[in-house]
Scaffold this active site. Structure first.
Site, PDB file in Angstrom:
ATOM      1  N   HIS A  58       0.173   4.568  10.127  1.00  0.00           N
ATOM      2  CA  HIS A  58       0.488   3.981   8.815  1.00  0.00           C
ATOM      3  C   HIS A  58       1.983   3.665   8.655  1.00  0.00           C
ATOM      4  CE1 HIS A  58       0.901   3.394   4.554  1.00  0.00           C
ATOM      5  NE2 HIS A  58       1.579   4.507   4.438  1.00  0.00           N
ATOM      6  N   HIS A  82       8.856   7.311   5.587  1.00  0.00           N
ATOM      7  CA  HIS A  82       8.653   7.263   4.137  1.00  0.00           C
ATOM      8  C   HIS A  82       7.672   8.301   3.592  1.00  0.00           C
ATOM      9  CE1 HIS A  82       5.030   4.652   4.782  1.00  0.00           C
ATOM     10  NE2 HIS A  82       4.663   5.135   3.614  1.00  0.00           N
ATOM     11  N   GLU A  86       6.963  13.933   1.527  1.00  0.00           N
ATOM     12  CA  GLU A  86       5.846  14.085   0.598  1.00  0.00           C
ATOM     13  C   GLU A  86       4.639  14.765   1.260  1.00  0.00           C
ATOM     14  OE1 GLU A  86       5.882  13.594  -2.489  1.00  0.00           O
ATOM     15  OE2 GLU A  86       3.811  13.323  -3.162  1.00  0.00           O
ATOM     16  N   ASP A  87       4.356  14.383   2.488  1.00  0.00           N
ATOM     17  CA  ASP A  87       3.080  14.780   3.101  1.00  0.00           C
ATOM     18  C   ASP A  87       3.196  15.760   4.261  1.00  0.00           C
ATOM     19  OD1 ASP A  87       1.849  13.108   1.327  1.00  0.00           O
ATOM     20  OD2 ASP A  87       1.706  11.412   2.706  1.00  0.00           O
ATOM     21  N   ASP A 148       4.424  -0.566   2.724  1.00  0.00           N
ATOM     22  CA  ASP A 148       3.529   0.589   2.629  1.00  0.00           C
ATOM     23  C   ASP A 148       2.208   0.164   1.978  1.00  0.00           C
ATOM     24  OD1 ASP A 148       2.676   3.351   2.254  1.00  0.00           O
ATOM     25  OD2 ASP A 148       3.444   3.215   0.202  1.00  0.00           O
ATOM     26  N   ASP A 269      -2.958 -29.506  -4.095  1.00  0.00           N
ATOM     27  CA  ASP A 269      -2.072 -28.839  -3.128  1.00  0.00           C
ATOM     28  C   ASP A 269      -2.813 -27.780  -2.312  1.00  0.00           C
ATOM     29  OD1 ASP A 269      -2.423 -27.063  -5.185  1.00  0.00           O
ATOM     30  OD2 ASP A 269      -0.356 -26.342  -5.180  1.00  0.00           O
TER      31      ASP A 269
HETATM   32 MN    MN Z   1       2.668   5.473   2.747  1.00  0.00          MN
END
Ligand code: MN
Length: 499
Positions: A58, A82, A86-87, A148, A269
């Protein structure tokens, strides 16, 4: 011209990331990028995505998206990291120690943005405000967040349907409009089409069917026109970098269809021919060649080079009665304008052809202005106003001295007066638009020159203006003034009353 590309990379690897960076900048030093990958892979070791793939795919996909946009290593490193604080068990302090303050700051920004969950309208407001604040602090945080989100949308089918729907809806309502406002056309288009499929599956299938039929029918024709154009530009000695057909994005086509009785015949268009040339004078020269060959439709020539859109978009658009009487849109632009149209604000953190990093502008003034709007969102009513301000189409009008004022569509002379200055709005006594006296509720049009007549003895705005003003700024000023004077009046008639 590839039609749809909505699937994730099947096998993202660190080598692919490094190669993506190096093909764009052969001399790039990728040591830190590789280290960041190893750091993130170790931190996420054992974690899986819902798809069953190792979690590291990811952040890796997000980083590859940013590398494809030719963005600088700091952003790519932050994208790799990133989700780490957090994880995983690794803290932001450890990220800071290993990769420095700037990377840690970006990762913190992305983490903060991720904390808010989107549930209904109140969350929407909170989320918008967060986005604006983050944007004012550092636009790069939003750019990482887009990459992300793009990967999350590409892998949406692995999530429980409810959660997938929520993410897709949020992308459609918040992320895509902000990407658009930041001039990131390519990102906006991809976010929208992926989310469109998840939020409106039936409509998606319908529009996709229309495009496929139509494309099959027109492909050969567009190629003919393209060949003719190449020959004509060569004969006129106008060098060009490329001429290619561009297919309209599905969600944007869907919205246009809704505005045109679902009639594809009214949309000119769907396939446009895009001509990229070396410089601005060649853009106008190419426009001349087009118009010499084919008659333009009245009112359909748009010079966004002389008058760029508020998000910075520049190109010349024209729609002509082309070969065999078919209606075709042409878009002419320089290479630099082309890159800006695709990457928008993100182009500030890329590299020029010599591999020198561009210098990001010190203050993106309009981003700051947008961010300051975040503070004013307090009630649902305000949110509606704000949505109109930011996301609606904009017009450009002029002061008598030639300053450009950017307003939402259908804004009135009173909106204009307040946009110039609060006092001008409060003392508004009349307006001349292109030298004619007009009423205060006249919808302005791009290119109008507006002169406001003020009356210094005037006590304040007319509350009736609330019925027609379009900008939240004008509404706020009028509301505020009315509130104050009502309080003053109450004090007068009810002595001793404290507001
Ligand atoms: Mn993420």
């Amino acid at each position: 011209m590839s039609i749809f590309n909505t699937t994730p990379l099947s096998n993202p690897t660190i080598d692919l990331l490094l190669e993506t960076i190096r093909t764009r900048r052969p001399q790039a030093d990728t040591t830190m990028v590789k280290l960041a990958y190893e750091f993130a892979a170790a931190a996420h070791a054992g974690q899986m995505r819902k798809s069953g793939e190792p979690y590291i795919t990811h952040p890796l996909c997000a980083a590859i998206t940013l590398a494809e946009m030719n963005l600088d290593p700091t952003i790519i490193i932050a994208a790799l990291l990133h989700d780490v604080p957090e994880d995983t068990a690794i803290t932001i302090e450890e990220v800071r120690k290993n990769f420095g303050e700037e990377v840690a700051h970006l990762v913190t920004g992305v983490t903060k943005l991720g904390k808010i969950k989107y549930r209904g309208i109140e969350r929407y407001i909170e989320n918008l405000r967060k986005m604006f604040v983050a944007m004012a602090e550092d636009v790069r945080v939003i750019i990482i967040k887009f990459a992300d989100r793009l990967h999350n949308l590409q892998t949406l089918e692995h999530l429980p349907p409810k959660k997938g729907y929520r993410i897709a809806l949020e992308s459609l309502e918040i992320y895509a409009p902000i990407a658009n406002r930041l001039g990131m056309g390519e990102m906006k288009g991809q976010l929208e089409d992926l989310a469109f499929k998840a939020v409106f599956p039936k409509e998606f299938a319908w529009v996709r069917g229309i495009v496929e039929d139509r494309y099959a029918e027109r492909e050969a024709y567009i190629n003919e026109v393209k060949n003719e154009m190449e020959k004509e530009l060569t004969d006129a000695e106008i060098p060009f970098i490329s001429i290619h057909g561009r297919l309209k994005r599905l969600y944007s086509l869907y919205q246009k269809l809704l505005r045109h009785d679902n009639d594809i015949e009214k949309i000119h268009d769907l396939i446009a021919l895009r001509i990229v040339v070396n410089n601005i004078s060649d853009c106008y020269a190419a426009l001349g060649v087009i118009h010499k060959l084919w008659r333009p439709l009245p009112g359909r020539i748009k010079d966004y080079i002389a008058q760029p859109k508020p998000n910075g978009y520049q190109s010349i658009h024209t729609t002509v009665f082309c070969a065999q009487g078919h209606i075709v849109e042409f878009q002419v632009r320089t290479q630099e304008q082309h890159l800006n149209a695709e990457y928008g604000v993100a182009a500030h953190w890329t590299y020029d052809e010599a591999g020198v990093q561009k210098r990001p502008p010190r203050n993106l003034r309009w981003v700051q202005e947008l961010a300051s709007l975040g503070d004013t969102i307090e009630r649902l009513k305000d949110l509606d106003d704000l949505k109109i301000d930011i996301f609606q189409n904009r017009i450009f009008v002029f002061t008598p001295k030639g300053d450009v004022i950017d307003l939402p569509e259908n804004a009135t002379p009173v909106d204009f007066a307040y946009a110039v200055h609060t006092h001008i709005g409060n003392q508004y006594a009349g307006a001349r638009v292109n030298d004619a006296i007009v009423s205060p509720d006249l919808p302005l049009r791009s290119g109008d020159v507006i002169e406001i007549i003020v009356d210094k003895t005037k006590k304040g705005p007319n509350p009736d203006w609330m019925k027609f003003v379009k900008t939240s700024h004008a509404k706020q000023c009028i509301r505020q003034y009315t509130k104050h004077s009502l309080a003053d009046w109450l004090k007068m008639v009810v002595p001793g009353r404290k507001n």
